[in-house]
Enzyme design. Sequence first.
Site, PDB file in Angstrom:
ATOM      1  N   HIS A 154       2.594  -8.945  -8.850  1.00 18.94           N
ATOM      2  CA  HIS A 154       2.121 -10.531  -8.226  1.00 18.94           C
ATOM      3  C   HIS A 154       0.996 -10.012  -7.315  1.00 18.94           C
ATOM      4  CE1 HIS A 154       2.164 -14.099  -5.790  1.00 18.94           C
ATOM      5  NE2 HIS A 154       3.290 -14.594  -6.435  1.00 18.94           N
ATOM      6  N   PRO A 188       8.192 -13.557 -10.134  1.00 17.66           N
ATOM      7  CA  PRO A 188       8.686 -12.200  -9.905  1.00 17.66           C
ATOM      8  C   PRO A 188       7.585 -11.203  -9.295  1.00 17.66           C
ATOM      9  CG  PRO A 188       8.077 -12.260 -12.199  1.00 17.66           C
ATOM     10  CD  PRO A 188       7.742 -13.424 -11.740  1.00 17.66           C
ATOM     11  N   GLU A 189       8.114 -10.023  -8.675  1.00 17.85           N
ATOM     12  CA  GLU A 189       7.104  -9.065  -8.043  1.00 17.85           C
ATOM     13  C   GLU A 189       6.484  -8.560  -8.994  1.00 17.85           C
ATOM     14  OE1 GLU A 189       5.726  -6.506  -5.016  1.00 17.85           O
ATOM     15  OE2 GLU A 189       6.431  -8.766  -5.191  1.00 17.85           O
ATOM     16  N   SER A 190       6.967  -8.176 -10.239  1.00 18.54           N
ATOM     17  CA  SER A 190       6.232  -7.490 -11.204  1.00 18.54           C
ATOM     18  C   SER A 190       6.788  -7.645 -12.552  1.00 18.54           C
ATOM     19  CB  SER A 190       5.978  -6.045 -11.165  1.00 18.54           C
ATOM     20  OG  SER A 190       7.405  -5.248 -11.092  1.00 18.54           O
ATOM     21  N   ARG A 197       4.735 -13.623  -1.464  1.00 15.96           N
ATOM     22  CA  ARG A 197       3.397 -12.856  -1.699  1.00 15.96           C
ATOM     23  C   ARG A 197       2.684 -14.329  -1.591  1.00 15.96           C
ATOM     24  NH1 ARG A 197       3.470  -7.838  -1.130  1.00 15.96           N
ATOM     25  NH2 ARG A 197       4.780  -6.545  -2.666  1.00 15.96           N
TER      26      ARG A 197
END
Length: 245
Positions: A163, A213-215, A234
């Site tokens: 992200h 999502p984060e990644s 984020r």
Amino acid sequence: AFNTSTGIPYSIVNLRTGAGRNPKWTQGASILAEAGSVQLEFAALASYSGDGTFDERARKTVEVLAQSSGMKLLQDKRQGLMPVFVLPDSGRFTSDHLSLGGLGDSYYEILLKTWIMTGRPLERALYLSAMRGMRELLIRKTAKGMTYLGEWKNGRHVPRMDHLACYVPGMLALGHMSGAHPDDDAPALLQLAEDLMSTCIALYEMQPTGIGPESVTFDSDGEVRIESPRYLLRPETMESLFYLH
């Protein structure tokens, strides 16, 4: 923090003793996103305080990074991309890990913003060189037409995007609006900003909650796989939407 042989700062300072150090997990290295992203604040602090030492310290870090890698990297596809770990006492990079996401992100963003603020040519040159390297080495398009920004590690491209990398569309848009991009390259960079922005938006839209999502990773068949489902508040996607709106 800046009391090192090269002037590249440590990540951690003991406020009682004044001693600087880096975390154990980096094996003594400073992190590119931290060491290379203090120019804006320090330039402003120098201006308001009348003490140019602040700006000099931050500027020296960028100069050392450029000297350590710039000339060598211009000879290959990496161009101005910098590995994410650098030893503060030698300026030597400790791996070939390239990322505009975590560990590298704000270094590139601050290059552009420092040029906008100060007009210094070095920061613009490093930024443009890095954008060439990014397109050559890290940008990929999936079998389903989704443009994404991967990483480079251990001599190969890694089809992973976190992200944090979603600030890049906004950075490219700001580069376009500020006149940083050469006229013959500006349309392509703006199109890349829009393509990456579409991917960042899609990563939100794919989730049942509508939260990105984060990644993620990208398969050879074009499928997106969630690597880390966390959302850590984020701001990058919203920031890029602000610039591109």
